[in-house]
Design an enzyme around this catalytic site. Structure first.
Site, PDB file in Angstrom:
ATOM      1  N   SER A 119     -80.557 -39.708  -3.307  1.00 31.10           N
ATOM      2  CA  SER A 119     -80.946 -38.344  -2.084  1.00 31.10           C
ATOM      3  C   SER A 119     -79.533 -38.650  -2.998  1.00 31.10           C
ATOM      4  O   SER A 119     -78.443 -39.096  -2.981  1.00 31.10           O
ATOM      5  CB  SER A 119     -81.251 -38.935  -0.616  1.00 31.10           C
ATOM      6  N   ARG A 120     -78.556 -36.347  -2.080  1.00 24.51           N
ATOM      7  CA  ARG A 120     -77.815 -36.059  -2.475  1.00 24.51           C
ATOM      8  C   ARG A 120     -76.802 -36.326  -0.808  1.00 24.51           C
ATOM      9  O   ARG A 120     -75.560 -35.293  -0.952  1.00 24.51           O
ATOM     10  CB  ARG A 120     -77.907 -34.667  -2.562  1.00 24.51           C
ATOM     11  N   ASP A 121     -77.535 -36.573  -0.270  1.00 26.15           N
ATOM     12  CA  ASP A 121     -76.678 -36.774   1.400  1.00 26.15           C
ATOM     13  C   ASP A 121     -76.423 -37.864   1.341  1.00 26.15           C
ATOM     14  O   ASP A 121     -76.473 -38.870   1.972  1.00 26.15           O
ATOM     15  CB  ASP A 121     -78.156 -36.341   2.850  1.00 26.15           C
ATOM     16  N   SER A 126     -91.233 -36.709  12.824  1.00 20.80           N
ATOM     17  CA  SER A 126     -90.058 -36.051  11.891  1.00 20.80           C
ATOM     18  C   SER A 126     -89.163 -35.152  11.760  1.00 20.80           C
ATOM     19  O   SER A 126     -88.704 -34.854  12.799  1.00 20.80           O
ATOM     20  CB  SER A 126     -91.263 -35.337   9.930  1.00 20.80           C
ATOM     21  N   LYS A 155     -87.228 -28.026   3.208  1.00 20.23           N
ATOM     22  CA  LYS A 155     -88.683 -28.078   3.115  1.00 20.23           C
ATOM     23  C   LYS A 155     -88.859 -27.143   5.074  1.00 20.23           C
ATOM     24  O   LYS A 155     -90.014 -27.000   5.437  1.00 20.23           O
ATOM     25  CB  LYS A 155     -89.591 -28.924   4.201  1.00 20.23           C
ATOM     26  N   LYS A 194     -99.492 -27.112   4.149  1.00 25.67           N
ATOM     27  CA  LYS A 194     -98.149 -25.179   3.451  1.00 25.67           C
ATOM     28  C   LYS A 194     -98.417 -24.662   1.965  1.00 25.67           C
ATOM     29  O   LYS A 194     -98.446 -23.654   1.896  1.00 25.67           O
ATOM     30  CB  LYS A 194     -97.128 -25.010   4.019  1.00 25.67           C
ATOM     31  N   ASP A 220     -78.997 -35.535  -6.618  1.00 27.12           N
ATOM     32  CA  ASP A 220     -80.050 -34.361  -6.824  1.00 27.12           C
ATOM     33  C   ASP A 220     -80.799 -33.993  -7.618  1.00 27.12           C
ATOM     34  O   ASP A 220     -80.978 -33.985  -8.780  1.00 27.12           O
ATOM     35  CB  ASP A 220     -79.228 -33.252  -6.911  1.00 27.12           C
ATOM     36  N   VAL A 221     -81.864 -33.721  -7.259  1.00 23.12           N
ATOM     37  CA  VAL A 221     -83.195 -33.735  -7.615  1.00 23.12           C
ATOM     38  C   VAL A 221     -82.997 -32.112  -8.724  1.00 23.12           C
ATOM     39  O   VAL A 221     -83.759 -32.274  -9.975  1.00 23.12           O
ATOM     40  CB  VAL A 221     -84.051 -33.192  -7.325  1.00 23.12           C
TER      41      VAL A 221
END
Length: 337
Positions: free
Chosen positions: A39-41, A176, A90, A132, A66-67
């Site tokens: 993850s980037r965080d 979540s 999201k 969505k 980061d992706v």
């Protein structure tokens, strides 16, 4: 699916589902070879590392990346068997105001994950989707639909590689990050709950239910399926009643990009949709495996033409009482009215 002695990478691994997957994997497969949290965080990684210290969880690896960075993904996937792609931008309203950022993460990031998996020796890939993405009206949904299409199509460009790409699509995850229940619990102290539309409905799934789906897809996917769970809906007003029955519900209007009801299968999807019992699956229009054999193995039953599955027309509904019980079980064990 036995993950013993397997190496797994979770993109967005510090998010709600990533953490739930991590907990499940270590509880069920203590002899997992390696679990990479990508993850980037860095702050979330720092905090998660306190929960999973390396001396107690020697298989865990925290990999900042980061992706959007294809080369970093390739490096991270060295020696990885299974990839779970959970990273995404999201928040619907934030995506509406920052469209290019959403595309970079959700579309370009999906392409990068696929490329990195094909460049390495990954065997199974499960990408997380959302309701969505079904008949989208907002940018977030459109980017996730694009992501779904990319992962499904990746099965056609894998060549002779032993790799399968599949997708899991589900509704709102109870509790979540950024979801309505923690928001309402926090807002009730202000004396009213803001309701976007009094007629709004949503699908509901627990984090553990989401984890079940991912593990099901890892084990059972033949390549190209979009798995959809059979889950209940709730009325947003019932969520408000469950959390604060004596507080005013104040209608404030639908936010940019929001739907009144969410869908997971449209009538157009029905021609390629099969009932697997616990789940539905939307199959790709072009298959690289035998459909008759698939139907036989999974006792799959074709849904009727025109079948659709949306939160407003569901056969199963949460009640105020069931929502309270679920909040206490899955969101806040100390929850009281």
């Amino acid at each position: 699916m036995n993950l013993t002695n397997k190496s797994i990478l979770i993109t967005g691994g510090t998010g709600s589902l990533g953490k739930a997957l991590t907990e499940r994997i270590f509880n069920t497969y203590p002899n997992v070879k390696r679990l990479v949290i990508f993850s980037r965080d860095e702050q979330k990684q720092f905090l998660m590392a306190q929960e999973y210290p390396v001396d107690k969880f020697p298989a865990i690896r925290f990999f900042i990346g980061d992706v959007r960075d294809r080369e970093r993904l390739i490096r991270a996937m060295d020696g990885i068997d299974y990839v779970i792609h959970a990273a995404a931008m999201k928040h619907v309203h934030l995506a509406e105001y920052n469209p290019s950022e959403c595309v970079k993460t959700n579309v370009n990031g999906a392409e990068n994950v696929i490329h990195a998996c094909l460049e390495t020796n990954v065997k199974r890939v499960v990408a997380l989707s959302t309701d969505k993405a079904c008949a989208p009206i907002n940018l977030y949904g459109a980017t996730k639909l694009t992501s779904d299409k990319l992962f499904v199509a990746a099965n056609g460009i894998k060549g002779n590689r032993d790799i399968r790409f599949s997708v899991v699509r589900y509704g709102n995850v109870m509790g979540s990050n950024g979801s309505v229940i923690p928001f309402f619990i926090k807002k009730r102290a202000e004396g009213f709950l803001p309701i976007t539309d009094l007629n709004m409905t949503r699908f509901n799934i627990s984090l553990s239910g989401g984890v079940d789906m991912v593990l099901h897809a890892l084990k059972h996917a033949w390549g190209g399926e979009i798995f959809v769970p059979k889950i209940p809906s709730y009325k947003i007003t019932d969520v408000a009643k469950a959390i604060a029955p004596n507080i005013e519900q104040r209608e404030v209007g639908i936010r940019p990009g929001e739907k009144l009801h969410e869908a997971m299968i449209t009538s157009s999807d029905s021609y390629n949709t099969y009932d697997l019992g616990k789940y539905y699956t939307i199959l790709p229009t072009v298959l690289n495996w035998d459909l008759d054999e698939f139907i036989k193995v999974f006792d799959a039953k074709k849904v009727p033409e025109g079948f659709r599955y949306n939160s407003g027309e569901n056969d199963e509904w949460e009640t105020v009482e069931s929502l309270r019980a679920l909040i206490k079980e899955h969101v806040d064990s100390n929850f009281t009215l």
